[in-house]
Motif scaffolding. Structure first.
Motif, PDB file in Angstrom:
ATOM      1  N   ALA A  26      22.027  13.866  60.411  1.00 15.57           N
ATOM      2  CA  ALA A  26      20.780  13.124  61.151  1.00 15.57           C
ATOM      3  C   ALA A  26      20.302  14.206  61.922  1.00 15.57           C
ATOM      4  CB  ALA A  26      21.008  11.698  61.628  1.00 15.57           C
ATOM      5  N   TRP A  27      20.953  14.797  62.850  1.00 10.10           N
ATOM      6  CA  TRP A  27      20.696  15.714  63.986  1.00 10.10           C
ATOM      7  C   TRP A  27      20.009  17.034  63.443  1.00 10.10           C
ATOM      8  CZ3 TRP A  27      23.836  20.008  65.744  1.00 10.10           C
ATOM      9  CH2 TRP A  27      23.379  20.556  67.114  1.00 10.10           C
ATOM     10  N   GLU A  71      18.580  17.244  60.203  1.00  5.67           N
ATOM     11  CA  GLU A  71      17.266  17.018  59.655  1.00  5.67           C
ATOM     12  C   GLU A  71      16.180  16.623  60.895  1.00  5.67           C
ATOM     13  OE1 GLU A  71      16.560  17.020  56.623  1.00  5.67           O
ATOM     14  OE2 GLU A  71      14.721  16.014  56.734  1.00  5.67           O
ATOM     15  N   HIS A  72      16.541  16.017  62.084  1.00 10.42           N
ATOM     16  CA  HIS A  72      15.767  16.000  63.154  1.00 10.42           C
ATOM     17  C   HIS A  72      15.336  17.287  63.741  1.00 10.42           C
ATOM     18  CE1 HIS A  72      13.849  14.357  66.793  1.00 10.42           C
ATOM     19  NE2 HIS A  72      14.625  15.360  67.499  1.00 10.42           N
ATOM     20  N   LEU A  73      16.284  18.219  63.755  1.00 13.17           N
ATOM     21  CA  LEU A  73      16.032  19.564  64.271  1.00 13.17           C
ATOM     22  C   LEU A  73      15.205  20.333  63.348  1.00 13.17           C
ATOM     23  CD1 LEU A  73      19.227  20.756  66.064  1.00 13.17           C
ATOM     24  CD2 LEU A  73      16.980  19.826  67.297  1.00 13.17           C
ATOM     25  N   ALA A  74      15.065  20.341  62.010  1.00 12.62           N
ATOM     26  CA  ALA A  74      14.405  21.024  61.135  1.00 12.62           C
ATOM     27  C   ALA A  74      14.422  20.206  59.766  1.00 12.62           C
ATOM     28  CB  ALA A  74      15.502  22.539  60.777  1.00 12.62           C
ATOM     29  N   PRO A  75      13.401  19.442  59.776  1.00 10.39           N
ATOM     30  CA  PRO A  75      13.392  18.624  58.478  1.00 10.39           C
ATOM     31  C   PRO A  75      12.858  19.328  57.263  1.00 10.39           C
ATOM     32  CG  PRO A  75      11.696  18.034  60.448  1.00 10.39           C
ATOM     33  CD  PRO A  75      12.458  19.254  60.762  1.00 10.39           C
ATOM     34  N   HIS A  76      13.647  18.759  56.411  1.00  9.74           N
ATOM     35  CA  HIS A  76      13.321  19.325  54.863  1.00  9.74           C
ATOM     36  C   HIS A  76      11.931  19.046  54.504  1.00  9.74           C
ATOM     37  CE1 HIS A  76      13.884  20.150  50.803  1.00  9.74           C
ATOM     38  NE2 HIS A  76      13.230  19.167  50.545  1.00  9.74           N
ATOM     39  N   ALA A  77      11.369  17.685  54.574  1.00  9.25           N
ATOM     40  CA  ALA A  77      10.020  17.701  54.315  1.00  9.25           C
ATOM     41  C   ALA A  77       8.874  17.442  55.284  1.00  9.25           C
ATOM     42  CB  ALA A  77       9.798  16.300  53.583  1.00  9.25           C
ATOM     43  N   PRO A  78       7.815  17.691  55.123  1.00  7.50           N
ATOM     44  CA  PRO A  78       7.086  17.976  53.971  1.00  7.50           C
ATOM     45  C   PRO A  78       7.417  19.608  54.037  1.00  7.50           C
ATOM     46  CG  PRO A  78       5.299  18.136  55.756  1.00  7.50           C
ATOM     47  CD  PRO A  78       6.528  17.373  56.252  1.00  7.50           C
ATOM     48  N   VAL A  79       7.784  20.159  52.516  1.00  6.18           N
ATOM     49  CA  VAL A  79       8.122  21.406  52.238  1.00  6.18           C
ATOM     50  C   VAL A  79       7.175  22.472  52.638  1.00  6.18           C
ATOM     51  CG1 VAL A  79      10.035  20.563  50.613  1.00  6.18           C
ATOM     52  CG2 VAL A  79       7.579  21.413  49.856  1.00  6.18           C
ATOM     53  N   ASP A  80       5.753  22.091  52.696  1.00  5.37           N
ATOM     54  CA  ASP A  80       4.949  22.926  53.135  1.00  5.37           C
ATOM     55  C   ASP A  80       4.762  23.491  54.791  1.00  5.37           C
ATOM     56  OD1 ASP A  80       3.497  20.968  54.052  1.00  5.37           O
ATOM     57  OD2 ASP A  80       1.695  20.980  52.804  1.00  5.37           O
ATOM     58  N   ARG A  81       5.597  22.800  55.310  1.00  6.90           N
ATOM     59  CA  ARG A  81       5.638  23.229  56.749  1.00  6.90           C
ATOM     60  C   ARG A  81       6.268  24.574  57.186  1.00  6.90           C
ATOM     61  NH1 ARG A  81       8.363  18.791  60.382  1.00  6.90           N
ATOM     62  NH2 ARG A  81       8.985  20.446  61.676  1.00  6.90           N
ATOM     63  N   TYR A  82       6.995  25.080  55.854  1.00  4.81           N
ATOM     64  CA  TYR A  82       7.786  26.159  55.982  1.00  4.81           C
ATOM     65  C   TYR A  82       7.197  27.173  55.324  1.00  4.81           C
ATOM     66  CZ  TYR A  82      11.507  23.265  58.020  1.00  4.81           C
ATOM     67  OH  TYR A  82      11.871  22.132  58.845  1.00  4.81           O
ATOM     68  N   ARG A  83       6.809  28.356  55.914  1.00  8.36           N
ATOM     69  CA  ARG A  83       5.959  29.351  55.339  1.00  8.36           C
ATOM     70  C   ARG A  83       6.959  30.045  54.263  1.00  8.36           C
ATOM     71  NH1 ARG A  83       2.384  33.586  58.421  1.00  8.36           N
ATOM     72  NH2 ARG A  83       1.601  31.725  59.338  1.00  8.36           N
ATOM     73  N   HIS A  84       8.237  30.123  54.328  1.00 10.69           N
ATOM     74  CA  HIS A  84       9.086  30.379  53.352  1.00 10.69           C
ATOM     75  C   HIS A  84       9.038  29.702  52.152  1.00 10.69           C
ATOM     76  CE1 HIS A  84      12.866  32.043  51.504  1.00 10.69           C
ATOM     77  NE2 HIS A  84      13.527  30.780  51.514  1.00 10.69           N
TER      78      HIS A  84
END
Lengths: 139, 139, 139
Positions: free
Chosen positions: C65-66, C68-81
């Motif tokens: 949970a922590w 996922e809070h620090l680095a959420p999976h979604a929305p996937v377009d939040r990451y340029r990678h």
């Protein structure tokens, strides 16, 4: 190949503290007689860290506030781990940010450090005796 | 047992950068003549990291944005460390997330890597010359 | 100096999991015949971690949970990678918090652990076969 092992013991009365353990690691290295090799220093407990950074009280205050922001201690029921009867769920998270261990090069019988590197024990769940392991291998 | 030591020097003109140092570490390994052992690569400065991840510019952009979110540079007076006259309090925090060091296995004279592993120097407080230590022990 | 190398393979069907790999590392150590030295255990993939903490399901839920809070999976377009066609940008960040590797002392032929230390493989982008490297050096 030579190897040398020592345990360092700590008892932090409060919950959290940062303690400079560089002199104890240097003493272990001197006792080892090792001139070239690697020195592992790790927390033996899973709610504590060993890390390298600056011995500056303002920075330690910043680490404390930042870690409490990233993984707050209270309310303790925010952590499922605390259903076991513990209240240290936050300490297991804080320790992952700061790390379990450091590996330091040994060169010409000394810890091969940059200008400001110092080794710290980071306690996140004090109130009892806990240990750090120093293991040095080399020649 | 053999050992080998090299320093890699960097001067990042801006505040932050990620630099792929895999070729320099491979060159140090080749110079060492070591076939089986361990290779430590660590930042010698406490506002910089050495870490292993992917050499993909989008990912580096994501790391930059994420670290700035976790530990913002400004306002600089949010960090007590900066009362010393520094403005790099954030860099000491960012470095803890990304780590000080990596230890890489040496097998048959090569860095024993998975398919995408590359070693990076992470600079969080540039503008001056800083160093990375490579220490290899083995046979 | 002796050295020993093993790969451990994992296939996590879902996206994320924590797997206790202590028995496999202990078996590698036994096979090595090494009594004193250092044992490196590292993820060979850059969206996975190896770390040491407690084998307690509530804690693993808290880590999940922590992170996922620090680095959420979604929305996937939040990451340029993820513009590369991947959807694992978050996994590269989560892995940095939990770490790539651990180095464990070997003493008298055993992993030199504190009372609760256990080694985990942390998968953050499963669905395919991935590897952990165990490299032990010593005598």
């Amino acid at each position: 190949m030579k190897s040398h092992r020592e345990e360092l013991w700590f008892h932090v009365p409060g919950r959290r503290a940062f303690i400079n353990i560089t002199p104890q690691v240097e003493a272990a290295l001197a006792a080892s007689g090792i001139r070239e090799g690697l020195c592992l220093v790790n927390a033996m407990h899973i709610t504590a860290s060993v890390f390298i950074n600056d011995d500056e009280p303002g920075l330690h205050h910043d680490y404390e506030a930042w870690l409490e922001h990233l993984a707050p201690h209270a309310p303790v029921d925010r952590y499922r781990h605390n259903r076991t009867g513990e209240d240290n769920g936050d300490a297991h998270l804080k320790r992952q940010v700061m790390g379990r261990e450091v590996v330091v090069a040994v060169t010409e019988g000394r810890l091969d450090f940059g200008p400001w590197e110092q080794i710290f024990y980071g306690e996140f769940d004090g109130g009892r005796r806990k240990r750090v392991l120093v293991k040095i291998i080399g020649e």
